[in-house]
Design a protein around this motif. Structure first.
Motif, PDB file in Angstrom:
ATOM      1  N   SER A   1       0.842  -1.188   0.000  1.00  0.00           N
ATOM      2  CA  SER A   1       0.000   0.000   0.000  1.00  0.00           C
ATOM      3  C   SER A   1       0.884   1.248   0.000  1.00  0.00           C
ATOM      4  O   SER A   1       2.082   1.166  -0.242  1.00  0.00           O
ATOM      5  N   GLY A   2       0.285   2.404   0.298  1.00  0.00           N
ATOM      6  CA  GLY A   2       1.029   3.657   0.322  1.00  0.00           C
ATOM      7  C   GLY A   2       0.634   4.554  -0.834  1.00  0.00           C
ATOM      8  O   GLY A   2      -0.242   4.218  -1.642  1.00  0.00           O
ATOM      9  N   PRO A   3       1.262   5.711  -0.955  1.00  0.00           N
ATOM     10  CA  PRO A   3       0.941   6.644  -2.039  1.00  0.00           C
ATOM     11  C   PRO A   3       1.120   5.997  -3.415  1.00  0.00           C
ATOM     12  O   PRO A   3       1.988   5.143  -3.607  1.00  0.00           O
ATOM     13  N   ARG A   4       0.316   6.425  -4.368  1.00  0.00           N
ATOM     14  CA  ARG A   4       0.362   5.862  -5.717  1.00  0.00           C
ATOM     15  C   ARG A   4       1.759   5.960  -6.328  1.00  0.00           C
ATOM     16  O   ARG A   4       2.259   5.012  -6.922  1.00  0.00           O
ATOM     17  N   CYS A   5       2.371   7.151  -6.220  1.00  0.00           N
ATOM     18  CA  CYS A   5       3.661   7.355  -6.889  1.00  0.00           C
ATOM     19  C   CYS A   5       4.750   6.462  -6.297  1.00  0.00           C
ATOM     20  O   CYS A   5       5.624   5.980  -7.018  1.00  0.00           O
ATOM     21  N   TRP A   6       4.685   6.213  -4.979  1.00  0.00           N
ATOM     22  CA  TRP A   6       5.660   5.302  -4.376  1.00  0.00           C
ATOM     23  C   TRP A   6       5.368   3.866  -4.772  1.00  0.00           C
ATOM     24  O   TRP A   6       6.292   3.064  -4.957  1.00  0.00           O
ATOM     25  N   ARG A   7       4.093   3.507  -4.925  1.00  0.00           N
ATOM     26  CA  ARG A   7       3.767   2.155  -5.384  1.00  0.00           C
ATOM     27  C   ARG A   7       4.291   1.927  -6.791  1.00  0.00           C
ATOM     28  O   ARG A   7       4.757   0.828  -7.122  1.00  0.00           O
ATOM     29  N   GLU A   8       4.245   2.974  -7.626  1.00  0.00           N
ATOM     30  CA  GLU A   8       4.802   2.864  -8.975  1.00  0.00           C
ATOM     31  C   GLU A   8       6.310   2.626  -8.906  1.00  0.00           C
ATOM     32  O   GLU A   8       6.868   1.804  -9.652  1.00  0.00           O
ATOM     33  N   ALA A   9       6.978   3.358  -8.025  1.00  0.00           N
ATOM     34  CA  ALA A   9       8.437   3.225  -7.888  1.00  0.00           C
ATOM     35  C   ALA A   9       8.819   1.864  -7.325  1.00  0.00           C
ATOM     36  O   ALA A   9       9.672   1.150  -7.870  1.00  0.00           O
ATOM     37  N   PHE A  10       8.207   1.488  -6.212  1.00  0.00           N
ATOM     38  CA  PHE A  10       8.540   0.220  -5.576  1.00  0.00           C
ATOM     39  C   PHE A  10       8.109  -0.976  -6.421  1.00  0.00           C
ATOM     40  O   PHE A  10       8.709  -2.050  -6.352  1.00  0.00           O
ATOM     41  N   GLY A  11       7.060  -0.787  -7.223  1.00  0.00           N
ATOM     42  CA  GLY A  11       6.551  -1.883  -8.029  1.00  0.00           C
ATOM     43  C   GLY A  11       7.502  -2.355  -9.114  1.00  0.00           C
ATOM     44  O   GLY A  11       7.339  -3.446  -9.667  1.00  0.00           O
ATOM     45  N   LEU A  12       8.510  -1.549  -9.431  1.00  0.00           N
ATOM     46  CA  LEU A  12       9.480  -1.920 -10.462  1.00  0.00           C
ATOM     47  C   LEU A  12      10.786  -2.465  -9.885  1.00  0.00           C
ATOM     48  O   LEU A  12      11.728  -2.719 -10.624  1.00  0.00           O
ATOM     49  N   LEU A  13      10.839  -2.639  -8.584  1.00  0.00           N
ATOM     50  CA  LEU A  13      12.085  -3.086  -7.959  1.00  0.00           C
ATOM     51  C   LEU A  13      12.519  -4.464  -8.428  1.00  0.00           C
ATOM     52  O   LEU A  13      13.711  -4.764  -8.475  1.00  0.00           O
ATOM     53  N   ASP A  14      11.552  -5.298  -8.782  1.00  0.00           N
ATOM     54  CA  ASP A  14      11.886  -6.656  -9.239  1.00  0.00           C
ATOM     55  C   ASP A  14      12.010  -6.740 -10.759  1.00  0.00           C
ATOM     56  O   ASP A  14      12.228  -7.833 -11.300  1.00  0.00           O
ATOM     57  N   ASP A  15      11.880  -5.616 -11.430  1.00  0.00           N
ATOM     58  CA  ASP A  15      11.972  -5.588 -12.894  1.00  0.00           C
ATOM     59  C   ASP A  15      13.440  -5.400 -13.286  1.00  0.00           C
ATOM     60  O   ASP A  15      13.982  -4.302 -13.209  1.00  0.00           O
ATOM     61  N   SER A  16      14.060  -6.475 -13.727  1.00  0.00           N
ATOM     62  CA  SER A  16      15.491  -6.414 -14.057  1.00  0.00           C
ATOM     63  C   SER A  16      15.766  -5.633 -15.336  1.00  0.00           C
ATOM     64  O   SER A  16      16.925  -5.344 -15.645  1.00  0.00           O
ATOM     65  N   ASP A  17      14.724  -5.279 -16.074  1.00  0.00           N
ATOM     66  CA  ASP A  17      14.911  -4.512 -17.311  1.00  0.00           C
ATOM     67  C   ASP A  17      14.956  -3.003 -17.063  1.00  0.00           C
ATOM     68  O   ASP A  17      15.277  -2.240 -17.973  1.00  0.00           O
ATOM     69  N   THR A  18      14.612  -2.581 -15.866  1.00  0.00           N
ATOM     70  CA  THR A  18      14.643  -1.156 -15.526  1.00  0.00           C
ATOM     71  C   THR A  18      16.068  -0.759 -15.160  1.00  0.00           C
ATOM     72  O   THR A  18      16.696  -1.391 -14.316  1.00  0.00           O
ATOM     73  N   VAL A  19      16.593   0.286 -15.805  1.00  0.00           N
ATOM     74  CA  VAL A  19      17.995   0.653 -15.602  1.00  0.00           C
ATOM     75  C   VAL A  19      18.155   1.457 -14.316  1.00  0.00           C
ATOM     76  O   VAL A  19      17.184   1.964 -13.745  1.00  0.00           O
ATOM     77  N   ILE A  20      19.395   1.581 -13.883  1.00  0.00           N
ATOM     78  CA  ILE A  20      19.707   2.233 -12.613  1.00  0.00           C
ATOM     79  C   ILE A  20      19.143   3.648 -12.568  1.00  0.00           C
ATOM     80  O   ILE A  20      18.521   4.057 -11.580  1.00  0.00           O
ATOM     81  N   VAL A  21      19.352   4.419 -13.631  1.00  0.00           N
ATOM     82  CA  VAL A  21      18.884   5.800 -13.651  1.00  0.00           C
ATOM     83  C   VAL A  21      17.372   5.877 -13.480  1.00  0.00           C
ATOM     84  O   VAL A  21      16.859   6.775 -12.805  1.00  0.00           O
ATOM     85  N   GLN A  22      16.646   4.947 -14.066  1.00  0.00           N
ATOM     86  CA  GLN A  22      15.191   4.945 -13.911  1.00  0.00           C
ATOM     87  C   GLN A  22      14.785   4.760 -12.452  1.00  0.00           C
ATOM     88  O   GLN A  22      13.887   5.439 -11.952  1.00  0.00           O
TER      89      GLN A  22
END
Length: 262
Positions: free
Chosen positions: A79-100
């Motif tokens: 749970s939590g704010p939408r924008c943080w859920r968007e950020a945390f939701g990609l933590l397991d996505d190995s295709d997302t680069v460091i800068v993202q």
């Protein structure tokens, strides 16, 4: 977790970084950047650079606790704010680069949390007394961004090449984006400071929705950015603990280089 002062914010972020290194968790990328910003702010407080050091300690503590609340909510039940859920939701996505990952954290923390923390620190008309100290942090952010960018270059060879060809264009864009976001956050803080609790809740909801939209654009950009990110991803380090450790030492390297030069 909840911090009572800026020292506890630094300690809490250090704990997130330690856990991320142990677990190979990309949540440590932004936490490493944020810890260094907070250490620099604390140093500036101790050096008397702000008009009101005690107030900046309170401000930074409110700001840090916004991050910890989002972190705890995500860990507890996603749970939590939408924008943080968007950020945390990609933590397991190995295709997302460091800068993202860094930009996703910056987006949520500045475009949502910063105005809320400022308004809480200085409610009502007193918000205007905070302006100079609020804007002074831009210089600190710019300095940390420069050093973290150098760390990313070492971890992401293609991004480093683009840096040299583009004369650090990406860093200037990142710095400009942070500054512009902070300018917008100041206007939002002034708005929030003069509102009732009910009005504040509506404004915070609007800010969260806007930041969540920006997060989606950062996570899934269109045009030529997507293939460029794919090329960058193919060349950068996928050793998450090593990346976290490297980013967390970014501000130590300038001192080391100066010592070597001397």
């Amino acid at each position: 977790m909840a911090a009572g002062n800026i020292d506890e914010v630094v300690d809490g972020l250090a704990e997130v970084v330690r856990d991320a290194r142990r677990d190979g968790d990309r949540i440590g990328y932004f936490a490493a950047l944020y810890r260094q910003v907070t250490v620099e702010v604390r140093t500036a407080i101790h050096q008397g650079q702000f008009d009101d050091g005690a107030r900046m300690d309170r401000f930074d503590t409110y700001f840090g606790n916004r991050y910890f609340e989002a972190y705890d909510a995500w860990r507890r039940d996603r749970s939590g704010p939408r924008c943080w859920r968007e950020a945390f939701g990609l933590l397991d996505d190995s295709d997302t680069v460091i800068v993202q990952h860094l930009l996703l954290g910056v987006n949520a923390h500045i475009n949502l949390d910063l105005a809320v923390a400022a308004a809480r620190t200085c409610p009502g008309a007193s918000i205007h007394t905070l302006r100079r100290d609020f804007l002074l942090i831009n210089d600190i952010l710019g300095r940390v961004v420069l050093e973290v960018q150098d760390s990313i270059d070492a971890l992401s060879p293609l991004l480093s090449l683009l840096d040299r060809i583009g004369a650090r264009t990406d860093e200037r864009i990142l710095d400009f984006s942070i500054r512009r976001s902070r300018q917008e956050a100041w206007h939002d803080a002034v708005l929030l400071a003069g509102q009732t609790e009910e009005e504040q809740a509506e404004t915070i909801e609007r800010l969260d929705i806007r930041a969540a939209v920006l997060a989606r654009l950062i996570a899934r950009p269109g045009g030529l950015v997507r293939p460029a990110l794919e090329l960058i991803h193919a060349t950068e380090s996928d050793d998450v603990p090593a990346v976290v450790a490297h980013l967390d030492r970014a501000m130590e390297r300038p001192a080391a280089r100066r010592s070597t030069d001397d």
